[in-house]
Design a protein around this motif. Structure first.
Motif, PDB file in Angstrom:
ATOM      1  N   GLU A 296       0.817  -1.213   0.000  1.00 47.26           N
ATOM      2  CA  GLU A 296       0.000   0.000   0.000  1.00 47.26           C
ATOM      3  C   GLU A 296       0.850   1.262   0.000  1.00 47.26           C
ATOM      4  OE1 GLU A 296      -3.251  -0.066  -0.271  1.00 47.26           O
ATOM      5  OE2 GLU A 296      -3.216  -2.259  -0.317  1.00 47.26           O
ATOM      6  N   MET A 297       2.169   1.123   0.037  1.00 42.95           N
ATOM      7  CA  MET A 297       3.049   2.282   0.143  1.00 42.95           C
ATOM      8  C   MET A 297       3.808   2.479  -1.165  1.00 42.95           C
ATOM      9  SD  MET A 297       3.878   4.684   2.104  1.00 42.95           S
ATOM     10  CE  MET A 297       5.009   6.034   1.835  1.00 42.95           C
ATOM     11  N   PRO A 298       3.360   3.392  -2.029  1.00 40.52           N
ATOM     12  CA  PRO A 298       4.074   3.621  -3.286  1.00 40.52           C
ATOM     13  C   PRO A 298       5.507   4.066  -3.039  1.00 40.52           C
ATOM     14  CG  PRO A 298       1.919   4.714  -3.277  1.00 40.52           C
ATOM     15  CD  PRO A 298       2.193   4.247  -1.872  1.00 40.52           C
ATOM     16  N   ALA A 299       6.405   3.629  -3.881  1.00 45.70           N
ATOM     17  CA  ALA A 299       7.826   3.928  -3.692  1.00 45.70           C
ATOM     18  C   ALA A 299       8.104   5.428  -3.716  1.00 45.70           C
ATOM     19  CB  ALA A 299       8.646   3.224  -4.772  1.00 45.70           C
ATOM     20  N   LEU A 300       7.342   6.198  -4.507  1.00 49.58           N
ATOM     21  CA  LEU A 300       7.597   7.629  -4.614  1.00 49.58           C
ATOM     22  C   LEU A 300       7.295   8.367  -3.318  1.00 49.58           C
ATOM     23  CD1 LEU A 300       6.196   8.371  -8.194  1.00 49.58           C
ATOM     24  CD2 LEU A 300       8.585   8.162  -7.478  1.00 49.58           C
ATOM     25  N   ASP A 301       6.468   7.791  -2.443  1.00 47.27           N
ATOM     26  CA  ASP A 301       6.116   8.448  -1.186  1.00 47.27           C
ATOM     27  C   ASP A 301       7.159   8.223  -0.098  1.00 47.27           C
ATOM     28  OD1 ASP A 301       2.508   7.963  -1.348  1.00 47.27           O
ATOM     29  OD2 ASP A 301       3.866   9.325  -2.378  1.00 47.27           O
ATOM     30  N   GLN A 302       8.106   7.351  -0.331  1.00 49.57           N
ATOM     31  CA  GLN A 302       9.075   7.026   0.713  1.00 49.57           C
ATOM     32  C   GLN A 302      10.252   8.003   0.649  1.00 49.57           C
ATOM     33  OE1 GLN A 302      10.185   2.944   1.003  1.00 49.57           O
ATOM     34  NE2 GLN A 302       8.176   2.171   0.436  1.00 49.57           N
ATOM     35  N   PRO A 303      10.474   8.764   1.720  1.00 47.40           N
ATOM     36  CA  PRO A 303      11.626   9.674   1.728  1.00 47.40           C
ATOM     37  C   PRO A 303      12.924   8.900   1.855  1.00 47.40           C
ATOM     38  CG  PRO A 303      10.551   9.673   3.863  1.00 47.40           C
ATOM     39  CD  PRO A 303       9.688   8.824   2.963  1.00 47.40           C
ATOM     40  N   SER A 304      14.002   9.580   1.611  1.00 42.37           N
ATOM     41  CA  SER A 304      15.322   8.960   1.778  1.00 42.37           C
ATOM     42  C   SER A 304      15.694   9.029   3.250  1.00 42.37           C
ATOM     43  CB  SER A 304      16.348   9.703   0.917  1.00 42.37           C
ATOM     44  OG  SER A 304      17.625   9.133   1.084  1.00 42.37           O
ATOM     45  N   PHE A 305      15.477   7.938   3.969  1.00 42.44           N
ATOM     46  CA  PHE A 305      15.704   7.919   5.405  1.00 42.44           C
ATOM     47  C   PHE A 305      17.179   7.709   5.745  1.00 42.44           C
ATOM     48  CE2 PHE A 305      11.171   6.308   6.447  1.00 42.44           C
ATOM     49  CZ  PHE A 305      10.696   7.614   6.381  1.00 42.44           C
ATOM     50  N   PRO A 306      17.621   8.311   6.842  1.00 41.15           N
ATOM     51  CA  PRO A 306      19.005   8.089   7.279  1.00 41.15           C
ATOM     52  C   PRO A 306      19.154   6.745   7.982  1.00 41.15           C
ATOM     53  CG  PRO A 306      17.890   9.522   8.832  1.00 41.15           C
ATOM     54  CD  PRO A 306      16.914   9.282   7.710  1.00 41.15           C
ATOM     55  N   ALA A 307      20.364   6.234   7.994  1.00 45.74           N
ATOM     56  CA  ALA A 307      20.676   5.017   8.730  1.00 45.74           C
ATOM     57  C   ALA A 307      21.091   5.385  10.158  1.00 45.74           C
ATOM     58  CB  ALA A 307      21.780   4.242   8.022  1.00 45.74           C
ATOM     59  N   ARG A 308      21.365   4.359  10.961  1.00 42.03           N
ATOM     60  CA  ARG A 308      21.681   4.574  12.369  1.00 42.03           C
ATOM     61  C   ARG A 308      22.833   5.570  12.612  1.00 42.03           C
ATOM     62  NH1 ARG A 308      21.058   2.126  17.463  1.00 42.03           N
ATOM     63  NH2 ARG A 308      19.479   0.726  16.575  1.00 42.03           N
ATOM     64  N   PRO A 309      23.949   5.497  11.888  1.00 39.62           N
ATOM     65  CA  PRO A 309      25.040   6.444  12.186  1.00 39.62           C
ATOM     66  C   PRO A 309      24.625   7.913  12.090  1.00 39.62           C
ATOM     67  CG  PRO A 309      25.851   4.661  10.808  1.00 39.62           C
ATOM     68  CD  PRO A 309      24.363   4.509  10.863  1.00 39.62           C
ATOM     69  N   GLU A 310      23.841   8.261  11.063  1.00 33.07           N
ATOM     70  CA  GLU A 310      23.414   9.649  10.909  1.00 33.07           C
ATOM     71  C   GLU A 310      22.423  10.052  12.001  1.00 33.07           C
ATOM     72  OE1 GLU A 310      21.212  12.526   7.601  1.00 33.07           O
ATOM     73  OE2 GLU A 310      22.050  10.579   6.995  1.00 33.07           O
ATOM     74  N   ILE A 311      21.494   9.140  12.352  1.00 34.18           N
ATOM     75  CA  ILE A 311      20.542   9.430  13.423  1.00 34.18           C
ATOM     76  C   ILE A 311      21.276   9.624  14.745  1.00 34.18           C
ATOM     77  CG2 ILE A 311      18.613   8.495  14.759  1.00 34.18           C
ATOM     78  CD1 ILE A 311      17.737   7.017  12.219  1.00 34.18           C
ATOM     79  N   THR A 312      22.230   8.753  15.025  1.00 34.96           N
ATOM     80  CA  THR A 312      23.010   8.856  16.261  1.00 34.96           C
ATOM     81  C   THR A 312      23.791  10.167  16.307  1.00 34.96           C
ATOM     82  OG1 THR A 312      23.230   6.440  16.311  1.00 34.96           O
ATOM     83  CG2 THR A 312      24.739   7.715  17.683  1.00 34.96           C
ATOM     84  N   GLN A 313      24.302  10.591  15.189  1.00 36.72           N
ATOM     85  CA  GLN A 313      25.048  11.850  15.126  1.00 36.72           C
ATOM     86  C   GLN A 313      24.161  13.031  15.518  1.00 36.72           C
ATOM     87  OE1 GLN A 313      26.636  12.656  11.237  1.00 36.72           O
ATOM     88  NE2 GLN A 313      28.059  14.208  11.984  1.00 36.72           N
ATOM     89  N   HIS A 314      22.921  13.050  15.013  1.00 36.84           N
ATOM     90  CA  HIS A 314      21.980  14.104  15.386  1.00 36.84           C
ATOM     91  C   HIS A 314      21.691  14.059  16.887  1.00 36.84           C
ATOM     92  CE1 HIS A 314      20.849  15.866  11.541  1.00 36.84           C
ATOM     93  NE2 HIS A 314      20.747  14.655  11.017  1.00 36.84           N
ATOM     94  N   LEU A 315      21.420  12.883  17.421  1.00 31.35           N
ATOM     95  CA  LEU A 315      21.100  12.742  18.838  1.00 31.35           C
ATOM     96  C   LEU A 315      22.269  13.167  19.718  1.00 31.35           C
ATOM     97  CD1 LEU A 315      19.080   9.428  19.236  1.00 31.35           C
ATOM     98  CD2 LEU A 315      18.366  11.725  19.893  1.00 31.35           C
ATOM     99  N   ASP A 316      23.461  12.713  19.370  1.00 33.36           N
ATOM    100  CA  ASP A 316      24.641  13.053  20.173  1.00 33.36           C
ATOM    101  C   ASP A 316      24.829  14.566  20.260  1.00 33.36           C
ATOM    102  OD1 ASP A 316      25.082  10.384  20.513  1.00 33.36           O
ATOM    103  OD2 ASP A 316      26.814  10.250  19.160  1.00 33.36           O
ATOM    104  N   ALA A 317      24.624  15.235  19.125  1.00 31.73           N
ATOM    105  CA  ALA A 317      24.807  16.694  19.109  1.00 31.73           C
ATOM    106  C   ALA A 317      23.777  17.374  20.003  1.00 31.73           C
ATOM    107  CB  ALA A 317      24.698  17.206  17.676  1.00 31.73           C
ATOM    108  N   VAL A 318      22.507  16.943  19.947  1.00 26.87           N
ATOM    109  CA  VAL A 318      21.455  17.564  20.757  1.00 26.87           C
ATOM    110  C   VAL A 318      21.660  17.269  22.239  1.00 26.87           C
ATOM    111  CG1 VAL A 318      18.974  17.574  21.221  1.00 26.87           C
ATOM    112  CG2 VAL A 318      19.799  17.501  18.856  1.00 26.87           C
ATOM    113  N   LEU A 319      21.972  16.017  22.585  1.00 25.69           N
ATOM    114  CA  LEU A 319      22.177  15.651  23.993  1.00 25.69           C
ATOM    115  C   LEU A 319      23.371  16.390  24.597  1.00 25.69           C
ATOM    116  CD1 LEU A 319      21.496  11.802  23.789  1.00 25.69           C
ATOM    117  CD2 LEU A 319      20.165  13.472  25.111  1.00 25.69           C
ATOM    118  N   SER A 320      24.432  16.532  23.824  1.00 27.00           N
ATOM    119  CA  SER A 320      25.612  17.244  24.329  1.00 27.00           C
ATOM    120  C   SER A 320      25.281  18.705  24.628  1.00 27.00           C
ATOM    121  CB  SER A 320      26.757  17.169  23.298  1.00 27.00           C
ATOM    122  OG  SER A 320      27.168  15.831  23.116  1.00 27.00           O
ATOM    123  N   ARG A 321      24.459  19.328  23.770  1.00 26.57           N
ATOM    124  CA  ARG A 321      24.086  20.712  24.015  1.00 26.57           C
ATOM    125  C   ARG A 321      23.188  20.837  25.245  1.00 26.57           C
ATOM    126  NH1 ARG A 321      23.246  20.963  18.373  1.00 26.57           N
ATOM    127  NH2 ARG A 321      20.976  20.869  18.679  1.00 26.57           N
TER     128      ARG A 321
END
Length: 395
Positions: A296-321
Protein backbone atom coordinates in the motif's frame (compact mmCIF):
# COMPACT_ATOMS: atom_id res chain seq x y z
CA UNK A 1 11.31 -33.65 6.71
CA UNK A 2 13.68 -36.23 5.16
CA UNK A 3 11.91 -39.02 7.05
CA UNK A 4 8.62 -37.95 5.43
CA UNK A 5 10.28 -37.90 2.00
CA UNK A 6 11.73 -41.39 2.54
CA UNK A 7 8.28 -42.71 3.52
CA UNK A 8 6.77 -41.18 0.37
CA UNK A 9 9.53 -42.68 -1.76
CA UNK A 10 9.15 -46.20 -0.36
CA UNK A 11 5.36 -46.18 -0.73
CA UNK A 12 5.55 -44.86 -4.29
CA UNK A 13 8.23 -47.34 -5.35
CA UNK A 14 6.32 -50.27 -3.85
CA UNK A 15 3.08 -49.54 -5.71
CA UNK A 16 5.00 -48.91 -8.94
CA UNK A 17 6.87 -52.23 -8.74
CA UNK A 18 3.59 -54.08 -8.15
CA UNK A 19 2.11 -52.28 -11.16
CA UNK A 20 5.12 -53.23 -13.32
CA UNK A 21 4.78 -56.92 -12.45
CA UNK A 22 1.04 -57.02 -13.17
CA UNK A 23 1.40 -55.09 -16.42
CA UNK A 24 4.24 -57.34 -17.59
CA UNK A 25 1.98 -60.38 -17.35
CA UNK A 26 -0.99 -58.58 -18.90
CA UNK A 27 0.97 -57.16 -21.83
CA UNK A 28 2.44 -60.55 -22.79
CA UNK A 29 -0.94 -62.22 -22.45
CA UNK A 30 -2.78 -59.61 -24.54
CA UNK A 31 -0.18 -59.40 -27.31
CA UNK A 32 0.11 -63.19 -27.70
CA UNK A 33 -3.61 -63.91 -27.48
CA UNK A 34 -4.49 -60.90 -29.62
CA UNK A 35 -2.04 -62.00 -32.32
CA UNK A 36 -3.26 -65.61 -32.27
CA UNK A 37 -6.94 -64.59 -32.16
CA UNK A 38 -6.55 -61.90 -34.83
CA UNK A 39 -7.68 -58.97 -32.64
CA UNK A 40 -5.91 -55.70 -33.54
CA UNK A 41 -7.59 -53.95 -30.63
CA UNK A 42 -6.29 -56.51 -28.12
CA UNK A 43 -2.76 -56.34 -29.57
CA UNK A 44 -2.86 -52.52 -29.35
CA UNK A 45 -4.08 -52.79 -25.79
CA UNK A 46 -1.18 -55.15 -25.05
CA UNK A 47 1.36 -52.62 -26.25
CA UNK A 48 -0.37 -50.03 -24.10
CA UNK A 49 0.17 -52.30 -21.09
CA UNK A 50 3.80 -52.75 -22.16
CA UNK A 51 4.23 -48.98 -22.06
CA UNK A 52 2.90 -49.16 -18.50
CA UNK A 53 5.76 -51.50 -17.57
CA UNK A 54 8.30 -49.00 -18.87
CA UNK A 55 6.68 -46.09 -17.06
CA UNK A 56 6.33 -48.07 -13.82
CA UNK A 57 10.08 -48.69 -13.70
CA UNK A 58 10.72 -45.08 -14.73
CA UNK A 59 8.58 -43.97 -11.79
CA UNK A 60 10.59 -46.19 -9.42
CA UNK A 61 13.82 -44.64 -10.68
CA UNK A 62 12.61 -41.04 -10.58
CA UNK A 63 11.13 -41.40 -7.09
CA UNK A 64 14.56 -42.48 -5.88
CA UNK A 65 16.06 -39.26 -7.26
CA UNK A 66 13.28 -36.79 -6.50
CA UNK A 67 13.18 -37.63 -2.78
CA UNK A 68 16.89 -37.19 -2.14
CA UNK A 69 17.97 -34.48 0.29
CA UNK A 70 18.83 -31.02 -1.02
CA UNK A 71 22.49 -30.52 -1.91
CA UNK A 72 24.75 -27.74 -3.20
CA UNK A 73 23.65 -28.27 -6.79
CA UNK A 74 19.95 -28.59 -5.90
CA UNK A 75 19.36 -26.32 -2.88
CA UNK A 76 15.57 -26.56 -3.29
CA UNK A 77 15.63 -30.35 -3.37
CA UNK A 78 15.14 -32.78 -6.26
CA UNK A 79 11.35 -32.58 -6.63
CA UNK A 80 11.60 -31.28 -10.21
CA UNK A 81 12.76 -34.76 -11.26
CA UNK A 82 9.31 -36.04 -10.32
CA UNK A 83 7.72 -33.31 -12.46
CA UNK A 84 10.09 -34.20 -15.30
CA UNK A 85 9.07 -37.85 -14.95
CA UNK A 86 5.40 -36.93 -15.24
CA UNK A 87 6.23 -34.95 -18.37
CA UNK A 88 8.06 -37.90 -19.92
CA UNK A 89 5.19 -40.20 -18.96
CA UNK A 90 2.76 -37.89 -20.74
CA UNK A 91 4.89 -37.85 -23.90
CA UNK A 92 5.12 -41.67 -23.88
CA UNK A 93 1.35 -41.93 -23.57
CA UNK A 94 0.82 -39.57 -26.50
CA UNK A 95 3.39 -41.44 -28.63
CA UNK A 96 1.75 -44.78 -27.90
CA UNK A 97 -1.62 -43.27 -28.77
CA UNK A 98 -0.30 -42.01 -32.11
CA UNK A 99 1.16 -45.39 -33.09
CA UNK A 100 -2.00 -47.23 -32.05
CA UNK A 101 -4.18 -44.88 -34.07
CA UNK A 102 -1.96 -45.16 -37.16
CA UNK A 103 -1.88 -48.97 -37.17
CA UNK A 104 -5.62 -49.27 -36.52
CA UNK A 105 -6.58 -46.75 -39.23
CA UNK A 106 -4.32 -48.54 -41.70
CA UNK A 107 -6.10 -51.82 -40.89
CA UNK A 108 -9.52 -50.15 -41.05
CA UNK A 109 -8.97 -48.79 -44.58
CA UNK A 110 -7.01 -51.72 -45.96
CA UNK A 111 -10.16 -53.40 -47.29
CA UNK A 112 -9.16 -56.75 -45.84
CA UNK A 113 -11.70 -58.49 -43.60
CA UNK A 114 -9.83 -60.26 -40.77
CA UNK A 115 -11.27 -63.42 -39.22
CA UNK A 116 -13.31 -62.81 -36.04
CA UNK A 117 -11.40 -63.19 -32.75
CA UNK A 118 -12.18 -66.11 -30.47
CA UNK A 119 -13.62 -66.34 -26.97
CA UNK A 120 -10.11 -66.43 -25.45
CA UNK A 121 -9.53 -62.85 -26.60
CA UNK A 122 -12.78 -61.87 -24.92
CA UNK A 123 -11.68 -63.49 -21.64
CA UNK A 124 -8.26 -61.79 -21.70
CA UNK A 125 -9.88 -58.37 -22.23
CA UNK A 126 -12.17 -59.00 -19.24
CA UNK A 127 -9.19 -60.07 -17.10
CA UNK A 128 -7.34 -56.88 -18.10
CA UNK A 129 -10.28 -54.73 -16.99
CA UNK A 130 -10.36 -56.33 -13.55
CA UNK A 131 -6.57 -56.17 -13.04
CA UNK A 132 -6.17 -52.59 -14.19
CA UNK A 133 -9.12 -51.30 -12.15
CA UNK A 134 -7.52 -52.86 -9.09
CA UNK A 135 -4.18 -51.22 -9.92
CA UNK A 136 -5.90 -47.88 -10.55
CA UNK A 137 -7.64 -47.69 -7.17
CA UNK A 138 -4.59 -48.95 -5.28
CA UNK A 139 -2.15 -46.59 -7.03
CA UNK A 140 -4.49 -43.59 -6.78
CA UNK A 141 -4.93 -44.21 -3.04
CA UNK A 142 -1.16 -44.29 -2.50
CA UNK A 143 -0.64 -41.24 -4.74
CA UNK A 144 -3.10 -39.17 -2.72
CA UNK A 145 -1.68 -40.37 0.60
CA UNK A 146 1.85 -39.29 -0.32
CA UNK A 147 0.66 -36.30 -2.43
CA UNK A 148 2.62 -37.36 -5.51
CA UNK A 149 1.47 -36.12 -8.92
CA UNK A 150 3.76 -38.68 -10.52
CA UNK A 151 2.03 -41.61 -8.76
CA UNK A 152 -1.41 -40.12 -9.43
CA UNK A 153 -0.49 -39.77 -13.11
CA UNK A 154 0.62 -43.39 -13.14
CA UNK A 155 -2.70 -44.39 -11.57
CA UNK A 156 -4.54 -42.74 -14.46
CA UNK A 157 -2.21 -44.61 -16.78
CA UNK A 158 -3.64 -47.80 -15.24
CA UNK A 159 -7.15 -46.40 -15.62
CA UNK A 160 -6.47 -45.73 -19.31
CA UNK A 161 -5.57 -49.42 -19.65
CA UNK A 162 -8.81 -50.35 -17.94
CA UNK A 163 -10.92 -48.10 -20.15
CA UNK A 164 -9.18 -49.26 -23.30
CA UNK A 165 -9.81 -52.87 -22.29
CA UNK A 166 -13.52 -52.11 -21.86
CA UNK A 167 -13.63 -50.72 -25.41
CA UNK A 168 -11.63 -53.72 -26.64
CA UNK A 169 -14.06 -56.09 -24.91
CA UNK A 170 -17.00 -54.50 -26.72
CA UNK A 171 -15.08 -54.50 -30.00
CA UNK A 172 -14.15 -58.18 -29.76
CA UNK A 173 -17.75 -59.08 -28.93
CA UNK A 174 -18.91 -57.06 -31.95
CA UNK A 175 -16.34 -58.67 -34.23
CA UNK A 176 -17.43 -62.12 -33.05
CA UNK A 177 -20.97 -61.15 -34.13
CA UNK A 178 -19.73 -60.21 -37.62
CA UNK A 179 -19.08 -56.47 -37.26
CA UNK A 180 -15.42 -56.84 -38.28
CA UNK A 181 -14.56 -53.12 -38.46
CA UNK A 182 -15.64 -52.54 -34.87
CA UNK A 183 -12.37 -54.02 -33.58
CA UNK A 184 -10.16 -51.58 -35.54
CA UNK A 185 -12.45 -48.65 -34.77
CA UNK A 186 -12.27 -49.47 -31.08
CA UNK A 187 -8.48 -49.41 -31.26
CA UNK A 188 -8.64 -45.87 -32.71
CA UNK A 189 -10.99 -44.76 -29.91
CA UNK A 190 -8.64 -46.25 -27.32
CA UNK A 191 -5.75 -44.32 -28.92
CA UNK A 192 -7.71 -41.06 -28.72
CA UNK A 193 -8.51 -41.73 -25.06
CA UNK A 194 -4.85 -42.42 -24.22
CA UNK A 195 -3.78 -39.30 -26.14
CA UNK A 196 -6.23 -37.15 -24.16
CA UNK A 197 -4.87 -38.45 -20.84
CA UNK A 198 -1.31 -37.83 -22.04
CA UNK A 199 -2.17 -34.28 -23.08
CA UNK A 200 -3.73 -33.53 -19.68
CA UNK A 201 -0.62 -34.81 -17.89
CA UNK A 202 1.62 -32.83 -20.25
CA UNK A 203 -0.21 -29.56 -19.56
CA UNK A 204 -0.18 -30.20 -15.81
CA UNK A 205 3.57 -30.86 -15.82
CA UNK A 206 4.33 -27.81 -17.94
CA UNK A 207 2.21 -25.71 -15.57
CA UNK A 208 4.35 -26.88 -12.67
CA UNK A 209 7.62 -26.37 -14.54
CA UNK A 210 6.77 -22.72 -15.22
CA UNK A 211 5.99 -22.19 -11.50
CA UNK A 212 2.24 -21.69 -11.77
CA UNK A 213 0.79 -20.72 -8.39
CA UNK A 214 -1.55 -22.87 -6.30
CA UNK A 215 -5.32 -22.64 -6.93
CA UNK A 216 -7.04 -19.60 -5.32
CA UNK A 217 -8.98 -21.73 -2.83
CA UNK A 218 -5.73 -23.31 -1.62
CA UNK A 219 -4.05 -19.92 -1.31
CA UNK A 220 -7.03 -18.73 0.76
CA UNK A 221 -6.63 -21.69 3.13
CA UNK A 222 -2.92 -20.98 3.55
CA UNK A 223 -3.31 -17.24 4.18
CA UNK A 224 -6.16 -17.81 6.65
CA UNK A 225 -3.97 -20.24 8.56
CA UNK A 226 -1.15 -17.68 8.68
CA UNK A 227 -3.55 -14.97 9.88
CA UNK A 228 -4.70 -17.22 12.73
CA UNK A 229 -1.27 -16.91 14.39
CA UNK A 230 -1.14 -14.41 17.27
CA UNK A 231 0.77 -11.30 16.21
CA UNK A 232 0.20 -11.61 12.45
CA UNK A 233 -1.80 -8.56 11.34
CA UNK A 234 -1.79 -9.19 7.60
CA UNK A 235 -0.36 -11.48 4.91
CA UNK A 236 0.55 -10.03 1.53
CA UNK A 237 2.92 -10.57 -1.42
CA UNK A 238 1.95 -14.24 -1.13
CA UNK A 239 3.68 -16.48 -3.69
CA UNK A 240 3.35 -20.22 -4.15
CA UNK A 241 4.53 -22.96 -6.48
CA UNK A 242 4.59 -26.74 -6.67
CA UNK A 243 7.59 -28.99 -7.14
CA UNK A 244 7.19 -32.74 -7.37
CA UNK A 245 4.18 -32.99 -5.05
CA UNK A 246 5.67 -30.48 -2.61
CA UNK A 247 4.64 -26.87 -2.02
CA UNK A 248 7.00 -23.90 -1.73
CA UNK A 249 5.74 -20.64 -0.20
CA UNK A 250 6.97 -17.07 0.07
CA UNK A 251 5.05 -14.35 1.93
CA UNK A 252 5.25 -11.05 3.75
CA UNK A 253 3.94 -11.11 7.34
CA UNK A 254 2.86 -7.78 8.79
CA UNK A 255 3.35 -7.37 12.56
CA UNK A 256 2.91 -4.50 15.03
CA UNK A 257 4.95 -1.41 14.26
CA UNK A 258 7.25 -1.35 17.31
CA UNK A 259 7.98 -5.03 17.85
CA UNK A 260 11.58 -6.07 18.37
CA UNK A 261 13.26 -7.99 15.58
CA UNK A 262 13.50 -11.11 17.76
CA UNK A 263 9.77 -11.09 18.64
CA UNK A 264 8.82 -10.53 15.00
CA UNK A 265 11.06 -13.43 14.00
CA UNK A 266 9.41 -15.59 16.67
CA UNK A 267 6.00 -14.80 15.15
CA UNK A 268 7.34 -15.71 11.71
CA UNK A 269 8.65 -19.06 12.97
CA UNK A 270 5.34 -19.76 14.71
CA UNK A 271 3.53 -19.09 11.42
CA UNK A 272 5.82 -21.52 9.59
CA UNK A 273 5.20 -24.22 12.20
CA UNK A 274 1.42 -23.84 12.03
CA UNK A 275 1.40 -24.01 8.23
CA UNK A 276 3.57 -27.14 8.21
CA UNK A 277 1.41 -28.80 10.88
CA UNK A 278 -1.77 -28.28 8.85
CA UNK A 279 -0.34 -28.80 5.35
CA UNK A 280 2.28 -31.55 5.41
CA UNK A 281 3.09 -31.16 1.69
CA UNK A 282 4.86 -27.84 2.40
CA UNK A 283 8.62 -28.27 2.03
CA UNK A 284 9.91 -24.67 2.09
CA UNK A 285 8.59 -21.43 3.59
CA UNK A 286 10.29 -18.07 3.14
CA UNK A 287 8.78 -15.20 5.11
CA UNK A 288 9.59 -11.52 5.20
CA UNK A 289 8.62 -9.44 8.24
CA UNK A 290 6.91 -6.08 7.61
CA UNK A 291 5.84 -3.48 10.15
CA UNK A 292 3.50 -1.95 7.55
CA UNK A 293 1.84 -3.07 4.34
CA UNK A 294 4.51 -2.35 1.75
CA UNK A 295 2.00 -3.08 -1.02
CA UNK A 296 0.00 0.00 0.00
CA UNK A 297 3.05 2.28 0.14
CA UNK A 298 4.07 3.62 -3.29
CA UNK A 299 7.83 3.93 -3.69
CA UNK A 300 7.60 7.63 -4.61
CA UNK A 301 6.12 8.45 -1.19
CA UNK A 302 9.08 7.03 0.71
CA UNK A 303 11.63 9.67 1.73
CA UNK A 304 15.32 8.96 1.78
CA UNK A 305 15.70 7.92 5.41
CA UNK A 306 19.00 8.09 7.28
CA UNK A 307 20.68 5.02 8.73
CA UNK A 308 21.68 4.57 12.37
CA UNK A 309 25.04 6.44 12.19
CA UNK A 310 23.41 9.65 10.91
CA UNK A 311 20.54 9.43 13.42
CA UNK A 312 23.01 8.86 16.26
CA UNK A 313 25.05 11.85 15.13
CA UNK A 314 21.98 14.10 15.39
CA UNK A 315 21.10 12.74 18.84
CA UNK A 316 24.64 13.05 20.17
CA UNK A 317 24.81 16.69 19.11
CA UNK A 318 21.46 17.56 20.76
CA UNK A 319 22.18 15.65 23.99
CA UNK A 320 25.61 17.24 24.33
CA UNK A 321 24.09 20.71 24.01
CA UNK A 322 21.30 20.00 26.50
CA UNK A 323 23.30 18.10 29.16
CA UNK A 324 26.79 19.54 28.78
CA UNK A 325 28.24 16.12 27.99
CA UNK A 326 27.13 12.99 26.20
CA UNK A 327 25.57 10.25 28.36
CA UNK A 328 25.55 6.55 27.47
CA UNK A 329 22.28 5.32 25.97
CA UNK A 330 20.73 2.53 23.94
CA UNK A 331 18.77 3.54 20.87
CA UNK A 332 15.82 1.70 19.26
CA UNK A 333 14.91 2.89 15.78
CA UNK A 334 11.47 2.20 14.23
CA UNK A 335 11.16 2.86 10.51
CA UNK A 336 7.72 3.34 9.00
CA UNK A 337 6.78 4.56 5.50
CA UNK A 338 6.75 8.28 6.29
CA UNK A 339 8.66 8.73 9.57
CA UNK A 340 11.18 7.35 12.05
CA UNK A 341 10.29 6.91 15.73
CA UNK A 342 13.01 6.71 18.38
CA UNK A 343 13.21 5.11 21.84
CA UNK A 344 16.17 6.05 24.03
CA UNK A 345 17.11 3.95 27.07
CA UNK A 346 19.46 5.86 29.43
CA UNK A 347 21.49 4.35 32.27
CA UNK A 348 21.78 5.69 35.83
CA UNK A 349 24.37 8.36 34.97
CA UNK A 350 21.61 10.45 33.37
CA UNK A 351 20.34 11.57 36.80
CA UNK A 352 23.36 13.65 37.91
CA UNK A 353 23.52 15.22 34.44
CA UNK A 354 19.86 16.23 34.71
CA UNK A 355 20.52 17.63 38.20
CA UNK A 356 23.48 19.69 36.97
CA UNK A 357 21.35 21.26 34.23
CA UNK A 358 18.24 21.51 36.48
CA UNK A 359 16.23 19.53 33.92
CA UNK A 360 13.28 17.27 34.59
CA UNK A 361 13.00 14.03 32.66
CA UNK A 362 9.88 15.29 30.92
CA UNK A 363 11.72 18.44 29.87
CA UNK A 364 14.53 16.34 28.39
CA UNK A 365 12.10 14.36 26.26
CA UNK A 366 10.25 17.50 25.17
CA UNK A 367 13.52 19.29 24.40
CA UNK A 368 14.76 16.42 22.27
CA UNK A 369 11.49 16.42 20.36
CA UNK A 370 11.72 20.18 19.70
CA UNK A 371 15.32 19.88 18.51
CA UNK A 372 14.62 17.00 16.13
CA UNK A 373 11.18 17.87 14.79
CA UNK A 374 12.61 19.98 11.99
CA UNK A 375 14.15 16.90 10.38
CA UNK A 376 11.93 15.66 7.55
CA UNK A 377 12.14 12.04 8.70
CA UNK A 378 11.47 12.52 12.42
CA UNK A 379 8.25 11.20 13.96
CA UNK A 380 8.43 11.01 17.76
CA UNK A 381 10.91 10.25 20.55
CA UNK A 382 10.42 8.48 23.89
CA UNK A 383 12.95 8.58 26.75
CA UNK A 384 13.26 5.70 29.21
CA UNK A 385 15.13 6.33 32.46
CA UNK A 386 16.23 3.83 35.13
CA UNK A 387 15.17 3.97 38.79
CA UNK A 388 16.20 7.32 40.28
CA UNK A 389 18.22 5.91 43.23
CA UNK A 390 20.02 8.64 45.17
CA UNK A 391 19.58 11.25 42.50
CA UNK A 392 16.29 13.07 43.09
CA UNK A 393 14.48 14.50 40.09
CA UNK A 394 14.80 18.32 40.23
CA UNK A 395 11.64 20.35 40.54
Amino acid sequence: MQEVLDTRRRAGQKVSIIGALVNSLLSLLKIIVGYLAGSAALVADGFHSLSDVVTDFMVVFLLGISHKQADDNHPWGHGRFETLGTLVLAIILMAVAGLMAYDSLKLLFSGEIPPPPGALALAVAALSIIANEGLFFYTLKVGKEINSNLIIANAWHHRSDSLSSIVVLIAIAGAMLGIWWLDALAAVLVALLIGKIGLDLLLRSLSELVDTGLPPERVHELTETALSVDGVLDVHNFKSRSMGGQTLLEMHLQVAEHLSASEAHFIGDATSRRLRERFDEISHIIYHIDTYDDQEMPALDQPSFPARPEITQHLDAVLSRMLGELPDYELMIYYSPRRIDLDIQFNAEIWPLLSQQSLAAQVLEKGLHEELKGLNWFGRISCWLPAQGHHPLPD
